[in-house]
Design a protein around this motif. Structure first.
Motif, PDB file in Angstrom:
ATOM      1  N   ALA A  11      -6.329  30.562  62.595  1.00  0.00           N
ATOM      2  CA  ALA A  11      -7.299  29.614  63.146  1.00  0.00           C
ATOM      3  C   ALA A  11      -8.555  29.525  62.288  1.00  0.00           C
ATOM      4  O   ALA A  11      -9.244  28.500  62.307  1.00  0.00           O
ATOM      5  CB  ALA A  11      -7.662  30.004  64.574  1.00  0.00           C
ATOM      6  N   ASN A  12      -8.859  30.550  61.538  1.00  0.00           N
ATOM      7  CA  ASN A  12     -10.053  30.570  60.708  1.00  0.00           C
ATOM      8  C   ASN A  12      -9.816  30.101  59.273  1.00  0.00           C
ATOM      9  O   ASN A  12     -10.771  29.998  58.496  1.00  0.00           O
ATOM     10  CB  ASN A  12     -10.676  31.964  60.697  1.00  0.00           C
ATOM     11  N   LEU A  13      -8.576  29.810  58.921  1.00  0.00           N
ATOM     12  CA  LEU A  13      -8.300  29.284  57.585  1.00  0.00           C
ATOM     13  C   LEU A  13      -8.766  27.838  57.484  1.00  0.00           C
ATOM     14  O   LEU A  13      -8.735  27.097  58.476  1.00  0.00           O
ATOM     15  CB  LEU A  13      -6.799  29.347  57.275  1.00  0.00           C
ATOM     16  N   PRO A  14      -9.176  27.417  56.298  1.00  0.00           N
ATOM     17  CA  PRO A  14      -9.551  26.004  56.149  1.00  0.00           C
ATOM     18  C   PRO A  14      -8.324  25.109  56.317  1.00  0.00           C
ATOM     19  O   PRO A  14      -7.197  25.520  56.036  1.00  0.00           O
ATOM     20  CB  PRO A  14     -10.104  25.926  54.728  1.00  0.00           C
ATOM     21  N   SER A  15      -8.553  23.901  56.786  1.00  0.00           N
ATOM     22  CA  SER A  15      -7.448  22.950  56.932  1.00  0.00           C
ATOM     23  C   SER A  15      -7.736  21.738  56.064  1.00  0.00           C
ATOM     24  O   SER A  15      -8.854  21.519  55.619  1.00  0.00           O
ATOM     25  CB  SER A  15      -7.276  22.542  58.392  1.00  0.00           C
ATOM     26  N   PHE A  16      -6.698  20.950  55.824  1.00  0.00           N
ATOM     27  CA  PHE A  16      -6.836  19.753  55.000  1.00  0.00           C
ATOM     28  C   PHE A  16      -5.851  18.707  55.483  1.00  0.00           C
ATOM     29  O   PHE A  16      -4.934  19.005  56.243  1.00  0.00           O
ATOM     30  CB  PHE A  16      -6.618  20.069  53.513  1.00  0.00           C
ATOM     31  N   TYR A  17      -6.057  17.490  55.022  1.00  0.00           N
ATOM     32  CA  TYR A  17      -5.143  16.402  55.304  1.00  0.00           C
ATOM     33  C   TYR A  17      -4.134  16.300  54.169  1.00  0.00           C
ATOM     34  O   TYR A  17      -4.389  16.773  53.057  1.00  0.00           O
ATOM     35  CB  TYR A  17      -5.899  15.070  55.405  1.00  0.00           C
ATOM     36  N   ALA A  18      -3.009  15.655  54.441  1.00  0.00           N
ATOM     37  CA  ALA A  18      -2.007  15.406  53.404  1.00  0.00           C
ATOM     38  C   ALA A  18      -1.569  13.942  53.480  1.00  0.00           C
ATOM     39  O   ALA A  18      -1.474  13.372  54.565  1.00  0.00           O
ATOM     40  CB  ALA A  18      -0.805  16.330  53.578  1.00  0.00           C
ATOM     41  N   ALA A  19      -1.327  13.367  52.314  1.00  0.00           N
ATOM     42  CA  ALA A  19      -0.864  11.982  52.227  1.00  0.00           C
ATOM     43  C   ALA A  19       0.289  11.914  51.243  1.00  0.00           C
ATOM     44  O   ALA A  19       0.405  12.759  50.350  1.00  0.00           O
ATOM     45  CB  ALA A  19      -1.997  11.064  51.776  1.00  0.00           C
ATOM     46  N   ALA A  20       1.137  10.917  51.410  1.00  0.00           N
ATOM     47  CA  ALA A  20       2.271  10.710  50.513  1.00  0.00           C
ATOM     48  C   ALA A  20       2.282   9.261  50.068  1.00  0.00           C
ATOM     49  O   ALA A  20       2.074   8.350  50.877  1.00  0.00           O
ATOM     50  CB  ALA A  20       3.582  11.049  51.215  1.00  0.00           C
ATOM     51  N   ALA A  21       2.495   9.051  48.773  1.00  0.00           N
ATOM     52  CA  ALA A  21       2.493   7.704  48.215  1.00  0.00           C
ATOM     53  C   ALA A  21       3.732   7.482  47.360  1.00  0.00           C
ATOM     54  O   ALA A  21       4.294   8.430  46.803  1.00  0.00           O
ATOM     55  CB  ALA A  21       1.231   7.484  47.372  1.00  0.00           C
ATOM     56  N   GLY A  46       2.176   3.889  51.085  1.00  0.00           N
ATOM     57  CA  GLY A  46       2.177   5.267  51.577  1.00  0.00           C
ATOM     58  C   GLY A  46       1.174   5.458  52.689  1.00  0.00           C
ATOM     59  O   GLY A  46       0.615   4.499  53.207  1.00  0.00           O
ATOM     60  N   GLY A  47       0.956   6.729  53.033  1.00  0.00           N
ATOM     61  CA  GLY A  47       0.027   7.020  54.109  1.00  0.00           C
ATOM     62  C   GLY A  47      -0.020   8.505  54.405  1.00  0.00           C
ATOM     63  O   GLY A  47       0.510   9.326  53.650  1.00  0.00           O
ATOM     64  N   TYR A  48      -0.606   8.833  55.525  1.00  0.00           N
ATOM     65  CA  TYR A  48      -0.778  10.234  55.902  1.00  0.00           C
ATOM     66  C   TYR A  48       0.527  10.863  56.361  1.00  0.00           C
ATOM     67  O   TYR A  48       1.386  10.194  56.937  1.00  0.00           O
ATOM     68  CB  TYR A  48      -1.842  10.366  56.993  1.00  0.00           C
ATOM     69  N   VAL A  49       0.632  12.149  56.108  1.00  0.00           N
ATOM     70  CA  VAL A  49       1.782  12.949  56.542  1.00  0.00           C
ATOM     71  C   VAL A  49       1.526  13.352  57.992  1.00  0.00           C
ATOM     72  O   VAL A  49       0.452  13.871  58.316  1.00  0.00           O
ATOM     73  CB  VAL A  49       1.942  14.204  55.647  1.00  0.00           C
ATOM     74  N   ASP A  50       2.488  13.094  58.859  1.00  0.00           N
ATOM     75  CA  ASP A  50       2.363  13.469  60.262  1.00  0.00           C
ATOM     76  C   ASP A  50       2.572  14.973  60.440  1.00  0.00           C
ATOM     77  O   ASP A  50       3.234  15.621  59.605  1.00  0.00           O
ATOM     78  CB  ASP A  50       3.395  12.725  61.118  1.00  0.00           C
ATOM     79  N   HIS A  56       7.757  14.256  51.404  1.00  0.00           N
ATOM     80  CA  HIS A  56       8.753  13.297  50.909  1.00  0.00           C
ATOM     81  C   HIS A  56       9.342  12.466  52.058  1.00  0.00           C
ATOM     82  O   HIS A  56       9.662  11.295  51.879  1.00  0.00           O
ATOM     83  CB  HIS A  56       9.859  14.000  50.107  1.00  0.00           C
ATOM     84  N   VAL A  57       9.427  13.049  53.243  1.00  0.00           N
ATOM     85  CA  VAL A  57       9.903  12.305  54.418  1.00  0.00           C
ATOM     86  C   VAL A  57       8.841  11.286  54.846  1.00  0.00           C
ATOM     87  O   VAL A  57       9.168  10.147  55.195  1.00  0.00           O
ATOM     88  CB  VAL A  57      10.259  13.280  55.568  1.00  0.00           C
ATOM     89  N   ALA A  58       7.569  11.695  54.790  1.00  0.00           N
ATOM     90  CA  ALA A  58       6.481  10.764  55.105  1.00  0.00           C
ATOM     91  C   ALA A  58       6.492   9.578  54.145  1.00  0.00           C
ATOM     92  O   ALA A  58       6.271   8.438  54.556  1.00  0.00           O
ATOM     93  CB  ALA A  58       5.135  11.486  55.044  1.00  0.00           C
ATOM     94  N   CYS A  59       6.757   9.840  52.879  1.00  0.00           N
ATOM     95  CA  CYS A  59       6.813   8.768  51.882  1.00  0.00           C
ATOM     96  C   CYS A  59       7.906   7.763  52.237  1.00  0.00           C
ATOM     97  O   CYS A  59       7.666   6.553  52.250  1.00  0.00           O
ATOM     98  CB  CYS A  59       7.032   9.369  50.491  1.00  0.00           C
TER      99      CYS A  59
END
Length: 165
Positions: A11-21, A46-50, A56-59
């Motif tokens: 819970a204390n680790l940083p988080s980030f967004y992911a996108a696939a194009a 492309g767009g954000y990874v759910d 690769h599935v998001a792409c």
């Protein structure tokens, strides 16, 4: 050293967004870009990874949703890590995949609520239409295709000396 419960540690680790194009080219090497209805600039399809979804599935999902076609998602070409900026409070990691060539845009059926246009552009024209931090992915993807090895960017910049695009 004290031991931390895994739930607390994670819970204390940083988080980030992911996108696939999708990096898609035309018959003469032109780059396919799309013009979203909700942005002032062009973009790669492309767009954000759910949550729970592989990039690769998001792409593949985004290609189907945005362009109305099914394309094979090939090799990873570019990974670009961008720090938090502006209204985006977290870093984003963008995965750009080789999705081959499309010879005719007549087969493409744009999602009218997401996209207003799709077109092929020469690499320099594509770079001019993309945001400044995204434009380097064009040259990086082309280099990656030639080398048959992924390219890593940090905020749109080369991370190895001598890599210029």
């Amino acid at each position: 050293m004290t031991w931390t419960e895994p739930a607390i540690w994670y819970a204390n680790l940083p988080s980030f967004y992911a996108a696939a194009a999708a990096f898609i080219t035309g018959p003469a090497g032109e780059i396919l870009l799309v013009k979203p209805t909700y942005r002032d600039h062009w973009a790669f399809p492309g767009g954000y990874v759910d949550e729970g979804e592989y990039p690769h599935v998001a792409c593949a999902r985004e290609i189907s949703e945005e362009l109305g076609v099914t394309l094979a998602v090939g090799e990873l070409l570019v990974v670009d890590w961008a720090p938090a900026a502006g209204l985006r409070p977290r870093a984003i990691v963008s995965f750009t995949f080789d999705c081959g060539k499309v010879t005719d845009l007549n087969d493409v059926h744009l999602s009218s609520h997401e996209l207003e246009d799709a077109a092929f552009f020469s690499p320099p024209d594509a770079e001019r239409r993309l945001p400044e931090n995204v434009a380097p992915r064009v040259g990086a993807a082309m280099l990656s295709r030639d080398r048959r090895a992924p390219v890593y960017l940090a905020g749109g910049s080369a991370t190895r000396s001598g890599d210029v695009w």
